[in-house]
Design a protein around this motif. Sequence first.
Motif, PDB file in Angstrom:
ATOM      1  N   GLY A  33       0.771  -1.241   0.000  1.00 45.99           N
ATOM      2  CA  GLY A  33       0.000   0.000   0.000  1.00 45.99           C
ATOM      3  C   GLY A  33       0.796   1.280   0.000  1.00 45.99           C
ATOM      4  N   ILE A  34       2.035   1.247  -0.526  1.00 43.98           N
ATOM      5  CA  ILE A  34       2.834   2.471  -0.607  1.00 43.98           C
ATOM      6  C   ILE A  34       2.397   3.266  -1.835  1.00 43.98           C
ATOM      7  N   ASN A  35       2.063   4.532  -1.632  1.00 45.30           N
ATOM      8  CA  ASN A  35       1.623   5.395  -2.722  1.00 45.30           C
ATOM      9  C   ASN A  35       2.760   5.607  -3.721  1.00 45.30           C
ATOM     10  N   LYS A  36       2.433   5.564  -5.016  1.00 45.96           N
ATOM     11  CA  LYS A  36       3.463   5.709  -6.050  1.00 45.96           C
ATOM     12  C   LYS A  36       4.196   7.042  -5.970  1.00 45.96           C
ATOM     13  N   SER A  37       3.541   8.062  -5.414  1.00 43.34           N
ATOM     14  CA  SER A  37       4.197   9.367  -5.298  1.00 43.34           C
ATOM     15  C   SER A  37       5.401   9.311  -4.358  1.00 43.34           C
ATOM     16  N   LEU A  38       5.452   8.264  -3.507  1.00 43.94           N
ATOM     17  CA  LEU A  38       6.564   8.121  -2.563  1.00 43.94           C
ATOM     18  C   LEU A  38       7.685   7.242  -3.104  1.00 43.94           C
ATOM     19  N   PHE A  39       7.453   6.604  -4.258  1.00 41.11           N
ATOM     20  CA  PHE A  39       8.493   5.745  -4.816  1.00 41.11           C
ATOM     21  C   PHE A  39       9.772   6.536  -5.089  1.00 41.11           C
ATOM     22  N   GLY A  40       9.614   7.753  -5.587  1.00 49.06           N
ATOM     23  CA  GLY A  40      10.776   8.584  -5.877  1.00 49.06           C
ATOM     24  C   GLY A  40      11.579   8.906  -4.631  1.00 49.06           C
ATOM     25  N   VAL A  41      10.881   9.128  -3.519  1.00 45.32           N
ATOM     26  CA  VAL A  41      11.564   9.394  -2.249  1.00 45.32           C
ATOM     27  C   VAL A  41      12.380   8.170  -1.833  1.00 45.32           C
ATOM     28  N   LEU A  42      11.821   6.974  -2.049  1.00 49.19           N
ATOM     29  CA  LEU A  42      12.528   5.740  -1.705  1.00 49.19           C
ATOM     30  C   LEU A  42      13.788   5.581  -2.539  1.00 49.19           C
ATOM     31  N   PHE A  43      13.682   5.843  -3.849  1.00 47.66           N
ATOM     32  CA  PHE A  43      14.847   5.747  -4.717  1.00 47.66           C
ATOM     33  C   PHE A  43      15.897   6.793  -4.322  1.00 47.66           C
ATOM     34  N   ALA A  44      15.426   8.024  -4.091  1.00 45.98           N
ATOM     35  CA  ALA A  44      16.352   9.118  -3.779  1.00 45.98           C
ATOM     36  C   ALA A  44      17.049   8.897  -2.445  1.00 45.98           C
ATOM     37  N   PHE A  87       9.314  -4.435   6.921  1.00 45.87           N
ATOM     38  CA  PHE A  87       8.584  -3.224   7.303  1.00 45.87           C
ATOM     39  C   PHE A  87       7.441  -2.923   6.337  1.00 45.87           C
ATOM     40  N   THR A  88       6.390  -2.347   6.860  1.00 51.14           N
ATOM     41  CA  THR A  88       5.285  -1.856   6.031  1.00 51.14           C
ATOM     42  C   THR A  88       5.052  -0.366   6.257  1.00 51.14           C
ATOM     43  N   ASN A  89       5.689   0.205   7.286  1.00 44.72           N
ATOM     44  CA  ASN A  89       5.588   1.640   7.551  1.00 44.72           C
ATOM     45  C   ASN A  89       6.494   2.396   6.594  1.00 44.72           C
ATOM     46  N   VAL A  90       5.954   3.364   5.875  1.00 46.01           N
ATOM     47  CA  VAL A  90       6.704   4.035   4.822  1.00 46.01           C
ATOM     48  C   VAL A  90       7.938   4.759   5.354  1.00 46.01           C
ATOM     49  N   ILE A  93      10.603   2.269   5.908  1.00 48.50           N
ATOM     50  CA  ILE A  93      11.107   1.809   4.612  1.00 48.50           C
ATOM     51  C   ILE A  93      12.080   2.832   4.023  1.00 48.50           C
ATOM     52  N   ILE A  94      11.736   4.116   4.127  1.00 53.42           N
ATOM     53  CA  ILE A  94      12.651   5.168   3.659  1.00 53.42           C
ATOM     54  C   ILE A  94      13.977   5.073   4.415  1.00 53.42           C
ATOM     55  N   LEU A  95      13.905   4.826   5.712  1.00 57.29           N
ATOM     56  CA  LEU A  95      15.115   4.713   6.534  1.00 57.29           C
ATOM     57  C   LEU A  95      15.993   3.553   6.073  1.00 57.29           C
ATOM     58  N   VAL A  96      15.385   2.371   5.818  1.00 55.02           N
ATOM     59  CA  VAL A  96      16.210   1.221   5.441  1.00 55.02           C
ATOM     60  C   VAL A  96      16.700   1.332   3.994  1.00 55.02           C
ATOM     61  N   ARG A  97      16.000   2.096   3.154  1.00 54.18           N
ATOM     62  CA  ARG A  97      16.541   2.369   1.816  1.00 54.18           C
ATOM     63  C   ARG A  97      17.764   3.272   1.926  1.00 54.18           C
ATOM     64  N   PHE A  98      17.707   4.222   2.856  1.00 53.36           N
ATOM     65  CA  PHE A  98      18.854   5.106   3.102  1.00 53.36           C
ATOM     66  C   PHE A  98      20.049   4.289   3.600  1.00 53.36           C
ATOM     67  N   ILE A 348      19.616  11.900  -7.160  1.00 58.41           N
ATOM     68  CA  ILE A 348      18.778  12.234  -5.997  1.00 58.41           C
ATOM     69  C   ILE A 348      17.578  13.080  -6.432  1.00 58.41           C
ATOM     70  N   ILE A 349      17.864  14.141  -7.186  1.00 56.15           N
ATOM     71  CA  ILE A 349      16.814  15.077  -7.592  1.00 56.15           C
ATOM     72  C   ILE A 349      15.837  14.427  -8.579  1.00 56.15           C
ATOM     73  N   GLY A 350      16.382  13.641  -9.534  1.00 55.74           N
ATOM     74  CA  GLY A 350      15.549  13.026 -10.565  1.00 55.74           C
ATOM     75  C   GLY A 350      14.406  12.184 -10.010  1.00 55.74           C
ATOM     76  N   PRO A 351      14.691  11.183  -9.161  1.00 59.64           N
ATOM     77  CA  PRO A 351      13.604  10.367  -8.606  1.00 59.64           C
ATOM     78  C   PRO A 351      12.616  11.155  -7.747  1.00 59.64           C
ATOM     79  N   LEU A 352      13.097  12.183  -7.052  1.00 59.57           N
ATOM     80  CA  LEU A 352      12.183  12.991  -6.238  1.00 59.57           C
ATOM     81  C   LEU A 352      11.132  13.664  -7.109  1.00 59.57           C
ATOM     82  N   ILE A 353      11.588  14.245  -8.225  1.00 53.73           N
ATOM     83  CA  ILE A 353      10.663  14.914  -9.146  1.00 53.73           C
ATOM     84  C   ILE A 353       9.756  13.882  -9.819  1.00 53.73           C
TER      85      ILE A 353
END
Length: 389
Positions: A33-44, A87-90, A93-98, A348-353
């Motif tokens: 259930g992660i919103n696609k708008s947050l995928f870029g944040v995960l990549f970045a 993890f399922t908390n976004v 997930i951002i933390l472990v991607r970092f 970093i900037i590309g996936p965020l946008i």
Amino acid sequence: MHKAWLLLAFSLLVGLGMNLAHPVTPAHLDSIGINKSLFGVLFASMNLGQFIFAPIWGNLGDQKNRTMVAFIGILGYAISQLLFGYFTNVYLIILVRFTAGIFACAILSNGLAHISVNPAFGRNKAKLISLFVAFNVIGSTLGYYIGGTIGDYFVGQESVLMYIQAGFNILLAIFTLLFIRMDEEVKIVKKRQSAIAQLLQIKELSKELFLLIIIIALVSIAQTNFSKYLDMYITDLGYMPSTIGTLVFTTGMVTLLVSFLVVPYLNRHFKETKTLLVVVILQAVFTALTFGLNQSHFLLWGYTFFMVYTAGKAIYEPAVAYHLSKYTEISPGVLMGSRQSAISLGAIIGPLIAGLIYDDIGVWMFIVLSGILGISAVLLFIYNKRVKV
């Protein structure tokens, strides 16, 4: 020779281990259930971890034990992937991607550094570096292919692939500790600059070089997003993970063939600035065709037009590096540091946008990326007119 083959095996296994779960990552994020708008944040976030910590791991490798640094990197990446699957908390997930980015950048960079400073490799050093990179590409494409094939059996349970990937990397970490020797008699004392210090070096560049750094950053934005969002887009089209794995495996084979057969020929017969201009134009045109034509036939365009873009990408990187090496009046550290900063910022900037716009405009995002490549080609034309090197 035995040590060289072990290093090549290490590079291949790292490539395989870091890509096993990539074909199912978009489906996994969808299933929790992660919103696609947050995928870029995960990549970045992963790219940000690499951007900040790459010099730190480089310093540790230069001054301490490279094998131990690589071991820590692989083990840390394995734990990050394990938690990514759990993890399922976004925010977690951002933390472990970092953290995955933090540990990932400790691995191959120290392997390449060891080869470059080890006098035992002698005249074979340049060849071994090329093979080290090539074996990593082979491993990466194998990882995609195997992960995609296995992923077909775990639809809706994609986290299983993260656990498999974590287990593989734990075994690889043990293999590294037991069999990979990257000991050096003379350690490098001078510290590498931090990512921020590298970024500040850009102010030392001439107007022409500053323009080139802007071009490198723009191309990085486009190339990063083509890479990161292709898996997601194919998933959205309804294809299985094995389709992603097979397509990426094919791009890897194209990259290898072009690197070994085409790049040396171009280096001998054409000026690299002209090569860069033609390559970026071709990338802009053929990515626009890939994503602009009837998408019900996407796989046809993927295996034809997109392979032209892939071949261009394999030519682009060495051409940029070789061209920058011609600026002998500027220190290599400043040049390569500025180049790496531009690539990292683009990643970093590309996936965020892209994360903000992909969910709304879908395939049109790739057309926008083609447009960015087109703008880069125009700027390269201007650069070609001004540059004297």
